[in-house]
Design an enzyme around this catalytic site. Structure first.
Site, PDB file in Angstrom:
ATOM      1  N   HIS A 160       0.757  -1.151  -0.071  1.00  0.00           N
ATOM      2  CA  HIS A 160      -0.134   0.016  -0.004  1.00  0.00           C
ATOM      3  C   HIS A 160       0.914   1.050   0.026  1.00  0.00           C
ATOM      4  O   HIS A 160       2.160   1.295   0.469  1.00  0.00           O
ATOM      5  CB  HIS A 160      -0.816  -0.162   1.156  1.00  0.00           C
ATOM      6  CG  HIS A 160      -1.992  -0.875   1.185  1.00  0.00           C
ATOM      7  ND1 HIS A 160      -1.945  -1.960   2.146  1.00  0.00           N
ATOM      8  CD2 HIS A 160      -2.872  -1.092   0.619  1.00  0.00           C
ATOM      9  CE1 HIS A 160      -3.178  -2.546   2.103  1.00  0.00           C
ATOM     10  NE2 HIS A 160      -3.741  -2.156   0.967  1.00  0.00           N
ATOM     11  N   CYS A 247      -2.391   0.024   9.860  1.00  0.00           N
ATOM     12  CA  CYS A 247      -3.376  -0.925   9.382  1.00  0.00           C
ATOM     13  C   CYS A 247      -4.439  -1.359  10.512  1.00  0.00           C
ATOM     14  O   CYS A 247      -5.456  -1.858  10.216  1.00  0.00           O
ATOM     15  CB  CYS A 247      -3.095  -2.067   8.613  1.00  0.00           C
ATOM     16  SG  CYS A 247      -1.327  -2.386   8.206  1.00  0.00           S
TER      17      CYS A 247
HETATM   18  C1  CIR Z   1      -3.467  -7.733   2.898  1.00  0.00           C
HETATM   19  O1  CIR Z   1      -2.890  -8.405   1.982  1.00  0.00           O
HETATM   20  O2  CIR Z   1      -4.448  -7.089   2.389  1.00  0.00           O
HETATM   21  C2  CIR Z   1      -3.190  -8.138   4.470  1.00  0.00           C
HETATM   22  N1  CIR Z   1      -2.378  -9.159   4.671  1.00  0.00           N
HETATM   23  C3  CIR Z   1      -2.537  -6.760   5.068  1.00  0.00           C
HETATM   24  C4  CIR Z   1      -3.193  -5.651   4.922  1.00  0.00           C
HETATM   25  C5  CIR Z   1      -2.393  -4.515   5.289  1.00  0.00           C
HETATM   26  N2  CIR Z   1      -2.697  -3.417   5.489  1.00  0.00           N
HETATM   27  C6  CIR Z   1      -2.345  -2.277   5.393  1.00  0.00           C
HETATM   28  O3  CIR Z   1      -1.054  -2.006   5.011  1.00  0.00           O
HETATM   29  N3  CIR Z   1      -3.151  -1.155   5.474  1.00  0.00           N
END
Ligand code: CIR
Length: 252
Positions: A160, A247
C-alpha cells in the site's frame, strides 16, 4: 486530536490471510499479545478504544484500516481491492455509523484505506494493485465536497501507499527510497528511510506521539531528531502478514 480508535481482534485463522512477506508462519498467541500492546498504547494516548470481535472467514479483517476512510465529516466504506477481503467492508459499517454519516466506494471502484494518507486537508491517494483510478476518483469527489484536496501517487513498490509513506507530524513525511523526491510531496519535508529498514516507513503518528516498529535503529534515530515522543512496538507477527502499525486501527 483523535479521540477514538476502532480495532478488531485477530482471529485464530489470521495466518490464512494474504501475504507476500515470506517471513514464516505467524504465532496466534504472540499476535494477540502484540495487538493488545498496540491497543494499550493507543489507550495511553487518550483514545477511547473499541475492539470488534474476529470475523470468521476473513483472516485479514483485523487490518481494519483498509475497509474505511474516516474524517470528521464522513466515514467512507471502501471496496477492497483484494476479492478475499471485499466481504469485510459491510462489517465495519455498524461500528462507524454511530460516529459518522456513511458514504461508499462503489463498483467498479476499488480502494484500500492503506493507500490513503490524510494530512490536514490534503489527501494522498496511492494508486496500487488494491486501489484503482475509479476508486481514487470516487474518494476524491466525496472528500472534496468537505473541503479536502487530493493528490494521487502511483505505488510501484510495497503493498500500500502507507507501506512506504507516512506522516510523522508537522510537514514531515517518512518515505522509502522509492518515493523520495516525488513531486506530489511538494510542501512537505521527506525523511528518507534506509533501504534496509523500509518496513519502518509505516510509522503511526497519533496525538503528537510517533509509534514505530521495534528493531529499526536508523529510522529510530531519524525520528528522534524530529523531537516528538516515540513508542516502539514489536510488530513481528503482523509483519509476517504484510501488516503494519497503521493498518490495525481506524483513528478518528
Ligand atoms: C492484505 O494483504 O490485505 C493483508 N494481509 C495486509 C493488509 C495490510 N494493511 C495495510 O497495510 N493497510
Amino acid at each position: 486530536m483523535f479521540t477514538r480508535a476502532l480495532l478488531r481482534t485477530p482471529g485464530s485463522d489470521f495466518a490464512e490471510g494474504i501475504t507476500t512477506a515470506g517471513l514464516g508462519r505467524p504465532d496466534h498467541a504472540l499476535m494477540l499479545a502484540q495487538h493488545a500492546a498496540y491497543a494499550k498504547t493507543l489507550l495511553g494516548l487518550g483514545l477511547a478504544i473499541e475492539i470488534l470481535p474476529p470475523l470468521p472467514g476473513f483472516p485479514d479483517a483485523y487490518f481494519v484500516e483498509d475497509v474505511a476512510v474516516v474524517v470528521p465529516e464522513v466515514a467512507v466504506i471502501t471496496r477492497p481491492g483484494a476479492l478475499a477481503r471485499r466481504g469485510e467492508a459491510p462489517h465495519i459499517e455498524a461500528a462507524l455509523a454511530h460516529h459518522r454519516p456513511l458514504a461508499h466506494i462503489t463498483e467498479p471502484g476499488t480502494l484500500d484505506g492503506g493507500d490513503i494518507l490524510i494530512v490536514g486537508s490534503t489527501v494522498f491517494i496511492g494508486l496500487s494493485d488494491r486501489t484503482n483510478a475509479e476508486g481514487a476518483r470516487q474518494l476524491a469527489e466525496l472528500l472534496e465536497a468537505h473541503g479536502y484536496s487530493s493528490r494521487t501517487v502511483p505505488v510501484a513498490e510495497g503493498l500500500h501507499f502507507k507501506s512506504s509513506v507516512t506522516h510523522v507530524g508537522g510537514h514531515d513525511l517518512l518515505v522509502s527510497t522509492a518515493f523520495a523526491g516525488r513531486p506530489e510531496f511538494e510542501g512537505f519535508t521527506c525523511h528518507v528511510v534506509d533501504e534496509a529498514e523500509t518496513y519502518a516507513c509505516n510509522t503511526l503518528f497519533v496525538n503528537g506521539t510517533l509509534i514505530t516498529p521495534k528493531g529499526f535503529p536508523k529510522t529510530l534515530a531519524c525520528l528522534k531528531a524530529l523531537g516528538r515522543p516515540i513508542v516502539e512496538l514489536d510488530m513481528s507477527e503482523g509483519r509476517k502478514m504484510d501488516g503494519g502499525l497503521t493498518c490495525m486501527s481506524l483513528r478518528f
